[in-house]
Design a protein around this motif. Structure first.
Motif, short mmCIF file in Angstrom:
data_model
loop_
_atom_site.label_atom_id
_atom_site.label_comp_id
_atom_site.label_asym_id
_atom_site.label_seq_id
_atom_site.Cartn_x
_atom_site.Cartn_y
_atom_site.Cartn_z
N UNK A 64 -19.95 71.43 -95.94
CA UNK A 64 -21.07 70.64 -96.45
C UNK A 64 -20.64 69.64 -97.50
N UNK A 65 -19.32 69.42 -97.60
CA UNK A 65 -18.80 68.55 -98.65
C UNK A 65 -18.77 67.10 -98.18
N UNK A 66 -19.77 66.31 -98.60
CA UNK A 66 -19.80 64.88 -98.24
C UNK A 66 -19.92 64.07 -99.52
N UNK A 67 -19.49 62.80 -99.44
CA UNK A 67 -19.60 61.91 -100.59
C UNK A 67 -21.07 61.79 -101.00
N UNK A 68 -21.95 61.75 -100.02
CA UNK A 68 -23.38 61.64 -100.30
C UNK A 68 -23.89 62.83 -101.12
N UNK A 69 -23.48 64.03 -100.70
CA UNK A 69 -23.94 65.24 -101.42
C UNK A 69 -23.37 65.28 -102.84
N UNK A 70 -22.11 64.87 -103.00
CA UNK A 70 -21.51 64.85 -104.34
C UNK A 70 -22.24 63.83 -105.21
N UNK A 128 -12.41 58.43 -99.54
CA UNK A 128 -12.98 59.43 -98.64
C UNK A 128 -13.31 60.70 -99.40
N UNK A 129 -14.08 61.56 -98.74
CA UNK A 129 -14.41 62.86 -99.32
C UNK A 129 -13.12 63.66 -99.56
N UNK A 130 -12.17 63.50 -98.67
CA UNK A 130 -10.92 64.24 -98.79
C UNK A 130 -10.14 63.80 -100.03
N UNK A 131 -10.08 62.45 -100.25
CA UNK A 131 -9.37 61.94 -101.43
C UNK A 131 -10.05 62.41 -102.71
N UNK A 132 -11.38 62.43 -102.72
CA UNK A 132 -12.12 62.90 -103.90
C UNK A 132 -11.82 64.37 -104.16
N UNK A 133 -11.86 65.17 -103.10
CA UNK A 133 -11.62 66.61 -103.24
C UNK A 133 -10.22 66.86 -103.81
N UNK A 134 -9.23 66.18 -103.25
CA UNK A 134 -7.86 66.37 -103.71
C UNK A 134 -7.71 65.99 -105.19
N UNK A 135 -8.33 64.85 -105.55
CA UNK A 135 -8.27 64.38 -106.94
C UNK A 135 -8.97 65.38 -107.88
#
Lengths: 208, 208
Positions: free
Chosen positions: A36-42, A59-66
């Motif tokens: 459920x991890x999307x840029x919109x939800x964050x 991307x959501x992936x880049x945000x998560x990693x950061x």
């Protein structure tokens, strides 16, 4: 190390927004996981526009990693001069990790790492840092003749990390604030148990 | 105990369908968690119609609870007559749980139990069974004078369960089939580490 280097698109950063976004990312991931991890939800949780997230992370992936790299409690090597002090410090770091604000994310990644490649790499890095810290502690203890040279490092680490994790898991949510205060004593009891009769110094009192 | 009692709507059951549906439920839950757990997704994965799931379980929650109760490796009390054998058996059960087909679901529920009430109850029941089994083992060991009466049961259990869990987690996926075969020896090494110099019999050889 330049912080700017970590910003994909090189715009001036607003630390307040970064903080809110990465905190929301960890909270969301901890609550519902990668599915459920999307840029919109964050963006919604952080109360910022989607655009201001995309300006920093593609991307959501880049945000998560950061977020993972910047908000997570990383294990650091400790060297107090004695094996007991070192392990108590390591156990306290583990307890901090799981009761801290990223604790739920830390627990969740354990079950999701196998299915999400970006998380697998993160978890592997974290695991390596833990193993390295534990190996350094045991190596120094053997050099100082505090521990026998055949001490099983991996099992010791599994029990220390796993023990800290299970202790947090078996604490009811309403008691977590108390546990945060008790971390030093819980860490000490855990290490006391694991080192029981194991330190060589304990068995042989110094000759007078 | 009538199996029919567990079937909400009392229709004749097809064990083949039950098996496929509950297996799919655990697989889906292990893969994406509660946030993506719907009757529709389970039906698709199990290749059955949604209607045949609703005939047996009124909701996704009822299906999940049933699957959990019927497909999960439950901890059972063990009594081999000696503390070492008892703990090796308990450690082996834990390793089986986490490398078994419901292993990923078992890991995931740890991070989701706090946010999903139905899972919280399930995890609590499981945790109680583990504590009860561990307490019974230690109590008998103290009665047989194998262990000191001040052995910390909770810390012992945290290290045993946590150690088994971490051992599975730190095994690369491609090595899991090997680990399944090695469970007895891994369990033995884990218990050897935890009981090191701790059993009273070890420190005091019987008088002759």
């Amino acid at each position: 190390m330049s912080k700017e280097a970590a910003t994909p698109l090189g715009r001036p950063r607003d630390p307040g927004v970064d903080e809110r976004v990465t905190r929301a990312a960890m909270e969301l991931y901890g609550d519902i996981g990668w599915s459920g991890f999307t840029v919109e939800a964050v963006a919604k949780l952080a109360r910022v526009g989607k655009a201001s997230i995309y300006r920093r992370w593609p991307s959501a992936e880049a945000l998560m990693t950061y977020a993972w790299e910047h908000r997570f409690t990383h294990v650091e090597d400790v060297d107090t001069g004695a094996v007991r002090g070192d392990l108590v410090e390591l156990a306290a770091q583990m307890l901090e990790l799981y009761v801290g604000e990223s604790g739920r994310a830390a627990l969740r990644v354990i079950s999701e790492a196998a299915t999400v490649p970006a998380l697998a790499a993160t978890l592997e890095t974290q695991r390596r840092a833990q193993i390295q810290a534990a190996r350094a502690i045991v190596r120094r203890a053997i050099e100082r003749r505090e521990l026998s040279s055949d001490t099983p490092v991996t099992i010791l680490l599994d029990c220390l990390v796993g023990g800290a994790m299970l202790h947090v898991l078996s604490t009811p949510p309403e008691r977590l604030p108390e546990l945060r205060v008790e971390i030093p004593s819980v860490a000490a009891r855990l290490v006391e148990f694991l080192l029981y009769n194991r330190t060589i110094g304990q068995a042989e009192p110094p000759a007078t």
